[in-house]
Design an enzyme around this catalytic site. Structure first.
Site, PDB file in Angstrom:
ATOM      1  N   TYR A 159       0.845  -1.209   0.000  1.00  0.00           N
ATOM      2  CA  TYR A 159       0.000   0.000   0.000  1.00  0.00           C
ATOM      3  C   TYR A 159       0.878   1.255   0.000  1.00  0.00           C
ATOM      4  O   TYR A 159       0.518   2.295  -0.532  1.00  0.00           O
ATOM      5  CB  TYR A 159      -0.964  -0.036   1.201  1.00  0.00           C
ATOM      6  CG  TYR A 159      -2.174   0.846   1.010  1.00  0.00           C
ATOM      7  CD1 TYR A 159      -3.085   0.607  -0.017  1.00  0.00           C
ATOM      8  CD2 TYR A 159      -2.417   1.930   1.857  1.00  0.00           C
ATOM      9  CE1 TYR A 159      -4.197   1.413  -0.195  1.00  0.00           C
ATOM     10  CE2 TYR A 159      -3.529   2.746   1.685  1.00  0.00           C
ATOM     11  CZ  TYR A 159      -4.412   2.475   0.656  1.00  0.00           C
ATOM     12  OH  TYR A 159      -5.504   3.281   0.486  1.00  0.00           O
ATOM     13  N   LYS A 166      -3.167   8.497   2.778  1.00  0.00           N
ATOM     14  CA  LYS A 166      -4.389   8.338   3.578  1.00  0.00           C
ATOM     15  C   LYS A 166      -4.192   8.887   4.994  1.00  0.00           C
ATOM     16  O   LYS A 166      -5.133   9.429   5.587  1.00  0.00           O
ATOM     17  CB  LYS A 166      -4.822   6.867   3.629  1.00  0.00           C
ATOM     18  CG  LYS A 166      -5.294   6.293   2.301  1.00  0.00           C
ATOM     19  CD  LYS A 166      -6.450   7.056   1.695  1.00  0.00           C
ATOM     20  CE  LYS A 166      -7.062   6.331   0.503  1.00  0.00           C
ATOM     21  NZ  LYS A 166      -7.987   7.189  -0.270  1.00  0.00           N
TER      22      LYS A 166
HETATM   23  N1  LIG Z   1     -11.287  -0.259  -3.289  1.00  0.00           N
HETATM   24  C1  LIG Z   1     -10.813  -0.339  -2.064  1.00  0.00           C
HETATM   25  O1  LIG Z   1     -10.417  -1.434  -1.597  1.00  0.00           O
HETATM   26  C2  LIG Z   1     -10.776   0.886  -1.188  1.00  0.00           C
HETATM   27  C3  LIG Z   1     -10.701   0.730   0.203  1.00  0.00           C
HETATM   28  C4  LIG Z   1     -10.652   1.859   1.011  1.00  0.00           C
HETATM   29  C5  LIG Z   1     -10.676   3.120   0.421  1.00  0.00           C
HETATM   30  N2  LIG Z   1     -10.732   3.239  -0.950  1.00  0.00           N
HETATM   31  C6  LIG Z   1     -10.754   4.580  -1.522  1.00  0.00           C
HETATM   32  O2  LIG Z   1     -11.987   4.793  -2.181  1.00  0.00           O
HETATM   33  C7  LIG Z   1     -11.816   5.840  -3.136  1.00  0.00           C
HETATM   34  C8  LIG Z   1     -12.431   5.414  -4.452  1.00  0.00           C
HETATM   35  O3  LIG Z   1     -11.659   4.358  -5.038  1.00  0.00           O
HETATM   36  P1  LIG Z   1     -12.296   3.060  -5.684  1.00  0.00           P
HETATM   37  O4  LIG Z   1     -11.677   1.886  -5.011  1.00  0.00           O
HETATM   38  O5  LIG Z   1     -13.780   3.165  -5.746  1.00  0.00           O
HETATM   39  O6  LIG Z   1     -11.658   3.038  -7.149  1.00  0.00           O
HETATM   40  P2  LIG Z   1     -12.116   3.730  -8.537  1.00  0.00           P
HETATM   41  O7  LIG Z   1     -11.005   3.475  -9.480  1.00  0.00           O
HETATM   42  O8  LIG Z   1     -13.451   3.253  -8.936  1.00  0.00           O
HETATM   43  O9  LIG Z   1     -12.196   5.273  -8.156  1.00  0.00           O
HETATM   44  C9  LIG Z   1     -11.074   6.109  -8.094  1.00  0.00           C
HETATM   45  C10 LIG Z   1     -11.485   7.388  -8.761  1.00  0.00           C
HETATM   46  O10 LIG Z   1     -10.471   8.376  -8.637  1.00  0.00           O
HETATM   47  C11 LIG Z   1     -10.574   9.178  -9.793  1.00  0.00           C
HETATM   48  N3  LIG Z   1      -9.371   9.984  -9.985  1.00  0.00           N
HETATM   49  C12 LIG Z   1      -8.075   9.581 -10.097  1.00  0.00           C
HETATM   50  N4  LIG Z   1      -7.277  10.643 -10.318  1.00  0.00           N
HETATM   51  C13 LIG Z   1      -8.085  11.743 -10.336  1.00  0.00           C
HETATM   52  C14 LIG Z   1      -7.872  13.121 -10.532  1.00  0.00           C
HETATM   53  N5  LIG Z   1      -6.634  13.616 -10.770  1.00  0.00           N
HETATM   54  N6  LIG Z   1      -8.915  13.980 -10.470  1.00  0.00           N
HETATM   55  C15 LIG Z   1     -10.173  13.506 -10.254  1.00  0.00           C
HETATM   56  N7  LIG Z   1     -10.456  12.204 -10.065  1.00  0.00           N
HETATM   57  C16 LIG Z   1      -9.424  11.330 -10.113  1.00  0.00           C
HETATM   58  C17 LIG Z   1     -10.781   8.157 -10.912  1.00  0.00           C
HETATM   59  O11 LIG Z   1     -11.331   8.778 -12.047  1.00  0.00           O
HETATM   60  C18 LIG Z   1     -11.767   7.202 -10.260  1.00  0.00           C
HETATM   61  O12 LIG Z   1     -13.097   7.583 -10.547  1.00  0.00           O
HETATM   62  C19 LIG Z   1     -10.309   6.121  -3.181  1.00  0.00           C
HETATM   63  O13 LIG Z   1     -10.022   7.218  -2.321  1.00  0.00           O
HETATM   64  C20 LIG Z   1      -9.723   4.859  -2.591  1.00  0.00           C
HETATM   65  O14 LIG Z   1      -8.431   5.060  -2.052  1.00  0.00           O
HETATM   66  C21 LIG Z   1     -10.790   2.151  -1.752  1.00  0.00           C
END
Ligand SMILES: NC(=O)c1ccc[n+]([C@@H]2O[C@H](COP(=O)([O-])OP(=O)(O)OC[C@H]3O[C@@H](n4cnc5c(N)ncnc54)[C@H](O)[C@@H]3O)[C@@H](O)[C@H]2O)c1
Length: 260
Positions: A159, A166
């Site tokens: 990570y 984060k």
């Molecule tokens: N999937 C997991 O296991 C998990 C767990 C905990 C937290 N998260 C967090 O949840 C959030 C959403 O991620 P996800 O897992 O749904 O993946 P995802 O890929 O569906 O979403 C990530 C989003 O970030 C956007 N993005 C990236 N760079 C960008 C920029 N410069 N400007 C605007 N948008 C931008 C992408 O377009 C995408 O829509 C993130 O913050 C991620 O760290 C994810």
């Protein structure tokens, strides 16, 4: 009191496809009655715009705008549109992150200054300018929600820099909660979600091992769904959560409490 978000205007960032956590959140907010504004990440090939427009059309968003958080003019234009079209903002969902694939595998100490800066800028810093532009538009009691992960506080294999981002994001939540609470009663919270298969998480080396580990050890013996994260976001956006701010709420099937 029942969960009722009718008439609330909610901006949802971070939908890439139907696996996105932001998509789970958008659906739950719409089901509770929110009027939605949706953003997509623009790129030269238009990879996201069409897909996100088609996916979100059934929720009838009244705003559909490009947003690259590394583009200050685009942030400005987005909030200009919100001011013109809505005149206020009740819910701000920050659900985006980015780190290069090379930065999400191997040794943390190998991180480059560029890779470190980009991950921190997109994944943590971006919450501040979004709140700065939203500040004059926030209605009393508005709610800001961002997405974090346990890697903010524990060393999770691969990570790496995203854990540092984060941690910065969770600290930003506390500073923003302290700034926006006193006069405007705006609440700022993070949801720390368990691992879910998405576009972003597929870039993390060994994400499937992370999910299997949670399925073996979490008290609920499973990981969580986008809808469960979305339901918590709807709760945090609602007056039911009026006393909660500056917090990190775990939606992870209980994994973070386990010792072995
Ligand atoms: N999937 C997991 O296991 C998990 C767990 C905990 C937290 N998260 C967090 O949840 C959030 C959403 O991620 P996800 O897992 O749904 O993946 P995802 O890929 O569906 O979403 C990530 C989003 O970030 C956007 N993005 C990236 N760079 C960008 C920029 N410069 N400007 C605007 N948008 C931008 C992408 O377009 C995408 O829509 C993130 O913050 C991620 O760290 C994810």
């Amino acid at each position: 009191m029942l969960l009722d978000l009718r008439g609330k205007k909610a901006l949802v960032t971070g939908i890439a496809n139907n696996r996105s956590i932001a998509w789970g959140i958008a659906q739950q907010l719409a089901a509770a009655g929110c009027e939605l504004g949706i953003t997509y990440l623009p790129d030269d090939r238009g990879r996201f715009e069409g897909k996100v427009r088609e996916l979100t059309a059934p929720l009838n968003p009244s705003l559909f705008e490009p947003l690259d958080v590394q583009n200050p003019a685009q942030i400005e234009a987005l909030f200009q549109r919100i001011a013109e079209q809505w005149g206020r903002l009740d819910v701000l969902i920050h659900c985006l992150a980015f780190a290069g694939k090379d930065e999400l595998v191997g040794d943390f100490s190998a991180i480059s200054p560029e890779g470190f800066a980009r991950a921190l800028e997109v994944s943590a810093y971006s919450l501040a300018p979004l709140c700065r532009h939203a500040k004059p538009l926030f209605s009393p009691g508005a709610s800001v929600i961002t997405l974090s992960y346990l890697g903010a506080e524990r060393a999770i294999p691969n990570y790496n820099v995203m854990g540092v981002a984060k941690a910065a994001l969770e600290a930003s939540v506390r500073y923003l909660a302290a700034e926006l609470g006193p006069e405007q009663q705006v609440r700022v919270n993070a949801i720390s979600a368990g691992p879910i298969r998405t576009l972003a998480s597929s870039a993390i080396g060994g994400i499937l091992d992370m999910i299997h580990n949670v399925e073996e050890k979490a008290p609920l013996r499973r990981t969580v769904t986008q809808d469960e994260v979305g339901a918590t976001a709807a709760f945090l956006a609602s007056p039911l959560a009026s006393g909660i701010t500056g917090q990190v709420i775990y939606v992870d099937a209980g994994y973070c409490i386990t010792g072995m």
